[in-house]
Motif scaffolding. Structure first.
Motif, PDB file in Angstrom:
ATOM      1  N   ARG A  98       5.992   7.741  -6.393  1.00 23.14           N
ATOM      2  CA  ARG A  98       7.570   7.803  -6.653  1.00 23.14           C
ATOM      3  C   ARG A  98       8.298   6.894  -5.798  1.00 23.14           C
ATOM      4  N   PRO A  99       9.453   6.886  -6.206  1.00 23.21           N
ATOM      5  CA  PRO A  99      10.222   5.349  -5.432  1.00 23.21           C
ATOM      6  C   PRO A  99      10.413   5.659  -4.130  1.00 23.21           C
ATOM      7  N   LEU A 100      10.321   5.363  -3.450  1.00 23.57           N
ATOM      8  CA  LEU A 100      10.686   4.491  -2.182  1.00 23.57           C
ATOM      9  C   LEU A 100      12.347   4.233  -1.445  1.00 23.57           C
ATOM     10  N   SER A 101      12.819   4.462   0.116  1.00 20.43           N
ATOM     11  CA  SER A 101      13.920   4.375   0.329  1.00 20.43           C
ATOM     12  C   SER A 101      13.363   3.054   1.151  1.00 20.43           C
ATOM     13  N   PRO A 102      13.830   2.105   1.243  1.00 20.02           N
ATOM     14  CA  PRO A 102      13.136   0.803   2.950  1.00 20.02           C
ATOM     15  C   PRO A 102      13.021   2.231   3.879  1.00 20.02           C
ATOM     16  N   ALA A 103      13.892   2.967   4.680  1.00 26.08           N
ATOM     17  CA  ALA A 103      13.343   3.818   5.634  1.00 26.08           C
ATOM     18  C   ALA A 103      12.237   4.396   5.179  1.00 26.08           C
ATOM     19  N   GLU A 104      11.758   4.884   4.285  1.00 26.26           N
ATOM     20  CA  GLU A 104      10.254   5.615   3.433  1.00 26.26           C
ATOM     21  C   GLU A 104       9.631   4.218   3.904  1.00 26.26           C
TER      22      GLU A 104
ATOM     23  N   THR B  17       0.882  -1.414  -0.399  1.00 29.65           N
ATOM     24  CA  THR B  17       0.444  -0.259   0.086  1.00 29.65           C
ATOM     25  C   THR B  17       0.552   1.635   0.290  1.00 29.65           C
ATOM     26  N   SER B  18       1.710   0.928   0.871  1.00 33.11           N
ATOM     27  CA  SER B  18       2.773   2.212   0.896  1.00 33.11           C
ATOM     28  C   SER B  18       3.026   2.496  -0.494  1.00 33.11           C
ATOM     29  N   LEU B  19       4.046   1.718  -0.565  1.00 39.26           N
ATOM     30  CA  LEU B  19       4.574   1.845  -2.583  1.00 39.26           C
ATOM     31  C   LEU B  19       3.275   1.718  -3.780  1.00 39.26           C
ATOM     32  N   ARG B  20       1.797   1.555  -3.418  1.00 47.28           N
ATOM     33  CA  ARG B  20       1.106   2.179  -4.352  1.00 47.28           C
ATOM     34  C   ARG B  20       0.583   3.336  -4.195  1.00 47.28           C
TER      35      ARG B  20
ATOM     36  N   LEU C 149       7.099   0.068  -7.382  1.00 43.87           N
ATOM     37  CA  LEU C 149       5.670  -0.378  -8.986  1.00 43.87           C
ATOM     38  C   LEU C 149       6.845  -1.076 -10.089  1.00 43.87           C
ATOM     39  N   ALA C 150       6.510  -2.830 -10.253  1.00 46.77           N
ATOM     40  CA  ALA C 150       6.850  -2.622 -11.244  1.00 46.77           C
ATOM     41  C   ALA C 150       5.520  -2.426 -12.571  1.00 46.77           C
ATOM     42  N   GLY C 151       6.524  -2.343 -13.532  1.00 48.39           N
ATOM     43  CA  GLY C 151       5.290  -2.168 -15.002  1.00 48.39           C
ATOM     44  C   GLY C 151       4.960  -0.915 -15.130  1.00 48.39           C
TER      45      GLY C 151
END
Length: 129
Positions: free
Chosen positions: A20-26, A13-16, A70-72
């Motif tokens: 934007r690209p997120l770091s593991p900490a974000e 959900t965080s990535l979706r 996300l891929a794609g």
């Protein structure tokens, strides 16, 4: 079989929702409200699984730790803010002229480009006169 735990769902959900690209900490910070017991080790394990399953991809910037998106997604580039270290998606195709001057016989299959500077949040605001 991959389990859909509340922590994995919070990471996805965080990535979706980031767009934007997120770091593991974000990702950890964004997932905590939905999965309060999540920790960085779980984020890394889940990112590894999601990458292996082709659901997300690593965004690698020179000299930087990977970020994830996300891929794609349609073809796009990235912009890294020097002030806040966030990375943003920049939609668009290969800039015209990028391959000008390529030696005869060379064929481009892909390119990677990262823009750098200051994002809108970190840029000085013009003062009213």
């Amino acid at each position: 079989m991959d389990r859909h735990t509340s922590q994995r769902i919070a990471i996805e959900t965080s990535l979706r929702s980031a767009h934007r690209p997120l770091s593991p900490a974000e990702i950890l910070d964004a997932a905590k409200p939905d999965a309060p017991t999540i920790n960085l080790a779980t984020v890394y394990r889940t990112l590894k699984r999601l990458t292996e399953n082709g659901l997300i991809r690593a965004v690698d910037l020179p000299g930087e730790p990977s970020r994830y998106e996300l891929a794609g997604l349609p073809h796009h580039h990235h912009f890294k803010c020097d002030a806040c270290d966030r990375v943003f998606d920049v939609p668009g195709k290969c800039p015209s002229g990028l391959t000008d001057g390529l030696p005869s016989g060379f064929r481009v299959r892909y390119h990677e480009g990262v823009l750098g500077g200051t994002c809108a949040d970190c840029s000085p605001r013009p003062t009213a006169t």
